[in-house]
Design an enzyme around this catalytic site. Structure first.
Site, PDB file in Angstrom:
ATOM      1  N   ASP A 139      47.565  -1.213 -53.282  1.00 51.73           N
ATOM      2  CA  ASP A 139      46.720  -0.647 -52.436  1.00 51.73           C
ATOM      3  C   ASP A 139      47.136   0.762 -52.634  1.00 51.73           C
ATOM      4  O   ASP A 139      48.237   1.176 -52.328  1.00 51.73           O
ATOM      5  CB  ASP A 139      47.077  -1.111 -50.845  1.00 51.73           C
ATOM      6  CG  ASP A 139      45.728  -0.416 -49.919  1.00 51.73           C
ATOM      7  OD1 ASP A 139      44.702  -0.897 -50.381  1.00 51.73           O
ATOM      8  OD2 ASP A 139      45.977   0.130 -48.965  1.00 51.73           O
ATOM      9  N   GLU A 179      45.213  -0.296 -57.512  1.00 53.71           N
ATOM     10  CA  GLU A 179      44.073   0.539 -57.066  1.00 53.71           C
ATOM     11  C   GLU A 179      44.377   1.845 -57.010  1.00 53.71           C
ATOM     12  O   GLU A 179      44.942   2.556 -56.118  1.00 53.71           O
ATOM     13  CB  GLU A 179      43.810   0.067 -55.275  1.00 53.71           C
ATOM     14  CG  GLU A 179      42.395   0.644 -54.985  1.00 53.71           C
ATOM     15  CD  GLU A 179      42.281   1.181 -53.452  1.00 53.71           C
ATOM     16  OE1 GLU A 179      41.302   1.120 -52.962  1.00 53.71           O
ATOM     17  OE2 GLU A 179      43.626   1.060 -52.924  1.00 53.71           O
TER      18      GLU A 179
HETATM   19  C1  GLC Z   1      42.465   0.760 -49.855  1.00 53.47           C
HETATM   20  C2  GLC Z   1      41.769  -0.509 -49.383  1.00 53.47           C
HETATM   21  C3  GLC Z   1      40.901  -0.196 -48.140  1.00 53.47           C
HETATM   22  C4  GLC Z   1      41.797   0.216 -46.932  1.00 53.47           C
HETATM   23  C5  GLC Z   1      42.635   1.469 -47.487  1.00 53.47           C
HETATM   24  C6  GLC Z   1      43.444   1.731 -46.671  1.00 53.47           C
HETATM   25  O1  GLC Z   1      41.468   1.457 -50.493  1.00 53.47           O
HETATM   26  O2  GLC Z   1      41.027  -1.156 -50.365  1.00 53.47           O
HETATM   27  O3  GLC Z   1      40.031  -1.456 -47.568  1.00 53.47           O
HETATM   28  O4  GLC Z   1      40.970   0.833 -45.929  1.00 53.47           O
HETATM   29  O5  GLC Z   1      43.067   1.219 -48.719  1.00 53.47           O
HETATM   30  O6  GLC Z   1      44.576   0.600 -46.857  1.00 53.47           O
END
Ligand code: GLC
Length: 600
Positions: free
Chosen positions: A254, A325
């Site tokens: 994440d 991500e």
């Molecule tokens: C990432 C996740 C999202 C979350 C954010 C904070 O972008 O995919 O859902 O709110 O991180 O952890």
């Protein structure tokens, strides 16, 4: 036989020219072990699993909304376990689970209070083991979410930091700073939270007077760690090992572009039309991009962290993976996340953010393949996830809608549902024909649209609250999915409960209503996935063809020809045996917003 199999392996490796030196050494080691074992059967199975992630189709499970076994309206791990056969039937290779860890659920579980336990909402560690065992029995790999940029403010580490003095070891785990202004009454810098409002919250001392501020790129209940602190790194090494020891096949990381902040935490003004997570830059060129980048996204220091993690993963057997991500533009920069000694994959958000139009699609596909192959990584392809408007709605929006803002009844440019679904099916058929690894978000195989008319009081996304309803946020793509047309909560739960209300008109979209129906979206996904596997499209190579039409993409991947008509009028289609069509074909014509696969 052994030689034949070896030769086949060498051929695949050479043709794709993809193997990093290190991976090659691992494969050789494996081949040596196999020679000792001397059984062709085991060789075949290892060969098949080699570098599985380069072409895998990975299905994202959002546990809150996938399947609820205990009837409380919230999905859980046993619900997932019991529905895994249906995912195996769909034809995917792996599942990625969004967080199910101990959490006060202020950001739907992306606010973790214990990284090594399961929240009672979702079950227990035993349930996790049982779910993982079932997945492995079905030949599905299991990837879990790792949330290292921030913890929940409920986490013991943060609670201890609040109780400790400024300058203490405990405070050094997070990013605490004195405020600006005469009495520290102004935040340390001008950064905004991704979810709206400012990115700093002031603490209170034991005597009730105001103290230091702490940084939270997301909600105030999600304090950011200081990743320059070796203590933080050691804790997460242990977290990785904890889940690797339990048999997970990898981690989706994440906010993998946010963990290191620029020295001195300088002020910064984000572009007005930018997406909430970075990426989708409006910069004219690379130089402008470098100076326009937020001091908390895509800082060089993050890469060292991933190199250390890669060592840990590589010390385990099997091929465990890291997927980033990282909302980073351009894709050549994003490719840094997947250099041979870092992560295996990065979500291709530039692709996700590309409109349904031939020219930009071709450009982003080319840019992706070239950028990722330059670092010997596969490209990934993704159209939906739990943070974006579902592509069955997004591709038909007629007004700008930055990522994270979401759509609701008052949004401009709302989609016509039929157009959205047609484009989504065509876009998916294009995506699944591309070489590399593809991600599917739960429910897209049913053609689910974004739920636009959720009642305000049902919304849970912190974005909604932090912007006082100005941005709807992401609840519309997180509504529990329909399994059975005629059951309460469409079979999501044994009771009628669902943590977000499901639309009254979803019965025809339920899985059982689409199964074995020749023109259903589910059948299209199943057919595409089976063909993708049979024709080895994931490990294939893309060759562009001249379609003769500006709105039509034409390509060949191995023995499959793909034509995608992104325009709004029908065009003449080449003759040939149709393997897959995302819509109805008429009189040798490829209708608007339709993709077709033909046998070459
Ligand atoms: C990432 C996740 C999202 C979350 C954010 C904070 O972008 O995919 O859902 O709110 O991180 O952890």
């Amino acid at each position: 036989m052994l030689d034949g199999a070896k030769a086949r392996y060498t051929h695949i490796a050479e043709t794709n020219n993809l193997l990093a030196e290190k991976s090659e050494r691992r494969v050789c080691k494996r081949l040596a072990i196999l020679e000792e074992r001397d059984t062709v059967a085991s060789m075949t199975s290892v060969l098949l699993s080699s570098q599985w992630w380069r072409s895998a189709v990975i299905y994202q499970i959002y546990p809150r909304s996938f399947a609820d076994a205990n009837g409380d309206g919230m999905g859980d791990l046993l619900g997932i376990r019991d529905r895994l056969p249906e995912l195996a039937e769909l034809g995917i290779d792996a599942v990625w689970l969004s967080p199910f860890y101990t959490s006060p659920q202020r950001d739907a579980g992306y606010d973790v209070a214990d990284y090594c336990d399961v929240d009672p909402l979702f079950g227990t560690l035993d349930d996790f083991d049982s779910m993982t065992a079932r997945a492995h029995e079905l030949d599905l790999r299991v990837i879990v979410d790792l949330v290292p940029n921030h913890s929940s403010s409920d986490h013991r580490w943060f609670q201890e930091a609040l109780l400790a003095a400024p300058g203490s070891d405990e405070r050094a785990r997070y990013i605490f700073r004195d405020g600006r202004g005469e009495n520290g009454e102004l935040p340390p810098n001008n950064w905004d939270s991704v979810f709206g409002g400012r990115a700093w919250t002031r603490t209170e001392k034991a005597d009730g007077t105001p103290g230091q501020w702490y940084l939270h790129l997301f909600d105030s209940t999600q304090p950011d760690f200081d990743w320059n602190n070796p203590w933080v790194r050691r804790q997460f090494d242990d977290v990785l090992r904890f889940w690797l020891d339990r048999g997970v096949d990898g981690f989706r990381v994440d906010v993998a572009h946010g963990m290191i902040k620029a020295d001195g935490l300088p002020d910064w003004a984000p572009p007005v039309a930018g997406g909430s997570m970075g990426g989708a830059s409006t910069a004219a060129d690379a130089a402008e991009l470098a100076t326009s980048r937020a001091p908390y996204w895509a800082q060089d220091g993050v890469h060292e962290i991933y190199r250390e993690w890669r060592h840990i993963l590589d010390s385990y057997d099997g091929e465990r993976i890291l997927a980033a991500e990282a909302w980073v533009d351009p894709v050549t920069d994003m490719a840094k996340w997947v250099r041979p000694d870092e992560m295996h994959q990065a979500f291709n958000f530039p692709y996700l953010e590309t409109p349904w139009a031939a020219e930009p699609l071709r450009a982003v596909i080319d840019a992706s393949i070239s950028a990722f192959s330059a670092v010997e990584a596969p490209s990934t392809w993704v159209l939906s996830n739990h943070d974006v408007v579902r592509h069955a709605s997004r591709l038909a929006l007629t007004a700008v809608n930055p990522q994270g803002h979401g759509i609701g009844p008052r949004s401009a440019g709302l989609p016509i549902p039929e157009v959205g679904l047609r484009r989504a099916r065509a876009a998916t058929a294009l995506m699944l024909a591309l070489p590399g690894s593809a991600y599917i978000y739960q429910g897209e195989e049913l053609g689910l649209p974004e739920v636009i008319d959720l009642p305000d009081e049902a919304r849970e996304d912190p974005t909604w609250f932090r912007t006082s309803g100005e941005r709807y946020g992401r609840d519309g793509c997180r509504v529990p999915i329909p399994w059975e047309a005629d059951s309460p909560s469409y079979g999501f739960s044994p009771t009628a409960a669902a943590w977000l209300p499901q639309p009254a008109d979803w019965a025809p979209l339920a899985r059982d209503a689409q199964r074995n129906v020749s023109d259903s979206t589910l059948t299209m996904y199943m057919t595409a996935l089976a063909l993708r596997r049979a024709h080895e499209l994931g490990t294939g190579e893309l060759e562009w063809l001249d379609s003769g039409e500006k709105t039509v993409l034409a390509l060949r991947n191995g023995d499959v020809l793909v034509y995608a008509n992104t325009g709004d009028t029908a065009v003449t289609m080449p003759a040939g045996e149709v393997l897959l069509a995302s819509g109805t074909l008429s009189n040798g014509e490829l209708t608007a917003d339709t993709t077709v696969w033909l046998r070459a």
